[in-house]
Scaffold this active site. Structure first.
Site, PDB file in Angstrom:
ATOM      1  N   ILE A  77      41.859  60.646  43.442  1.00 48.74           N
ATOM      2  CA  ILE A  77      41.181  59.407  43.836  1.00 48.74           C
ATOM      3  C   ILE A  77      42.041  58.861  44.972  1.00 48.74           C
ATOM      4  CG2 ILE A  77      42.357  58.099  41.981  1.00 48.74           C
ATOM      5  CD1 ILE A  77      39.969  56.172  41.923  1.00 48.74           C
ATOM      6  N   SER A  78      41.408  58.559  46.104  1.00 50.81           N
ATOM      7  CA  SER A  78      42.169  58.139  47.288  1.00 50.81           C
ATOM      8  C   SER A  78      42.956  56.861  47.027  1.00 50.81           C
ATOM      9  CB  SER A  78      41.234  57.904  48.473  1.00 50.81           C
ATOM     10  OG  SER A  78      40.513  59.064  48.787  1.00 50.81           O
ATOM     11  N   GLN A  79      44.006  56.684  47.806  1.00 52.29           N
ATOM     12  CA  GLN A  79      44.807  55.453  47.769  1.00 52.29           C
ATOM     13  C   GLN A  79      43.914  54.278  48.189  1.00 52.29           C
ATOM     14  OE1 GLN A  79      48.251  55.844  50.262  1.00 52.29           O
ATOM     15  NE2 GLN A  79      48.766  53.674  50.128  1.00 52.29           N
TER      16      GLN A  79
END
Ligand code: SAH
Length: 218
Positions: free
Chosen positions: A67-69
């Site tokens: 899950i992206s930052q």
């Protein structure tokens, strides 16, 4: 994984803190900040890891993906200049978090993921949360021609080059946001389509994404 869809005061507080953190890092668009403040990011985490959900970090979601930052999600979203009703193609659904942020901004979201397990998870979890993008399973490196054109296209995996096909699937006035580079690091690239065959390109900050794998990618 044990998912639980409860938004407690502790998580709400942590989410407010996260908004302050990314604001300090330079995200200025109030609408984007509001969306980050609204989407319960801990719903994408096993309950064991809820204490990680509002740190400004990427996190493993299985299948070797992340899950992206939150800062990165906000950064890409800001560059898209989403208007209500914009038709947006997202390549790399992953957890579905980025898609939720786009939906909060009023976009009509088409999102494609190549890994079946992740796809299967998002088609269940997102509608349960009340988020309803159009889901697709397959290789998004060549876009989704059947539903083109799009007002905006966002690629959430690192590409070796800008796939030509994506530029074709943009409306005139449309924007593509895509990280381009090698396996280690990529530069965020925005391309504004100013005419049928005219483009304005900007190369921005450095990021580190998982690779875009496919026909027009790695
Ligand atoms: N937007 C996601 C980020 C996921 S990471 C989020 O908010 O969580 C990038 C995702 O892109 C991974 O799930 C990976 O499987 C997917 N991906 C990589 N290459 C792809 C391709 N060619 N087509 C569709 N999805 C792809």
């Amino acid at each position: 994984m044990a998912y639980k869809f409860v938004d407690n005061y502790r998580e709400r507080g942590a989410r407010k803190q996260l908004v302050e953190t990314i604001k300090k890092k330079g995200i200025a668009d109030e609408r984007v900040l509001k969306a980050i403040g609204k989407v319960p990011r801990h719903f994408f985490f096993d309950e064991t890891f809820w204490n990680q959900a509002y740190k400004d970090i990427a996190f493993p979601i299985g299948e070797g993906q992340t899950i992206s930052q939150p800062y990165t999600v906000a950064y890409q979203t800001e560059l898209l200049h989403i208007k209500k009703g914009d038709k947006v193609l997202e390549i790399g659904t992953g957890s579905g978090y980025q898609a939720c942020i786009l939906l909060e901004l009023g976009a009509d979201v088409y999102t494609i993921e190549r890994q079946e397990k992740l796809y299967e998870r998002t088609i269940q979890v997102l509608p349960y949360m009340g988020y309803k993008p159009h889901f697709f399973l397959g290789d998004g490196s060549k876009g989704i021609r059947e539903h083109a054109p799009y007002d905006k296209i966002i690629v959430t995996a690192g590409a070796p080059t800008v796939p030509e096909e994506l530029l074709k699937q943009l409306t005139v006035g449309g924007i593509l946001v895509i990280p381009v580079g090698n396996a280690e690091t990529q530069k965020m690239v925005t391309i504004l389509k100013t005419g049928e065959n005219d483009f304005e390109k900007h190369v921005l900050d450095t990021f580190r994404f998982v690779p875009l794998v496919g026909d027009k990618a790695w």
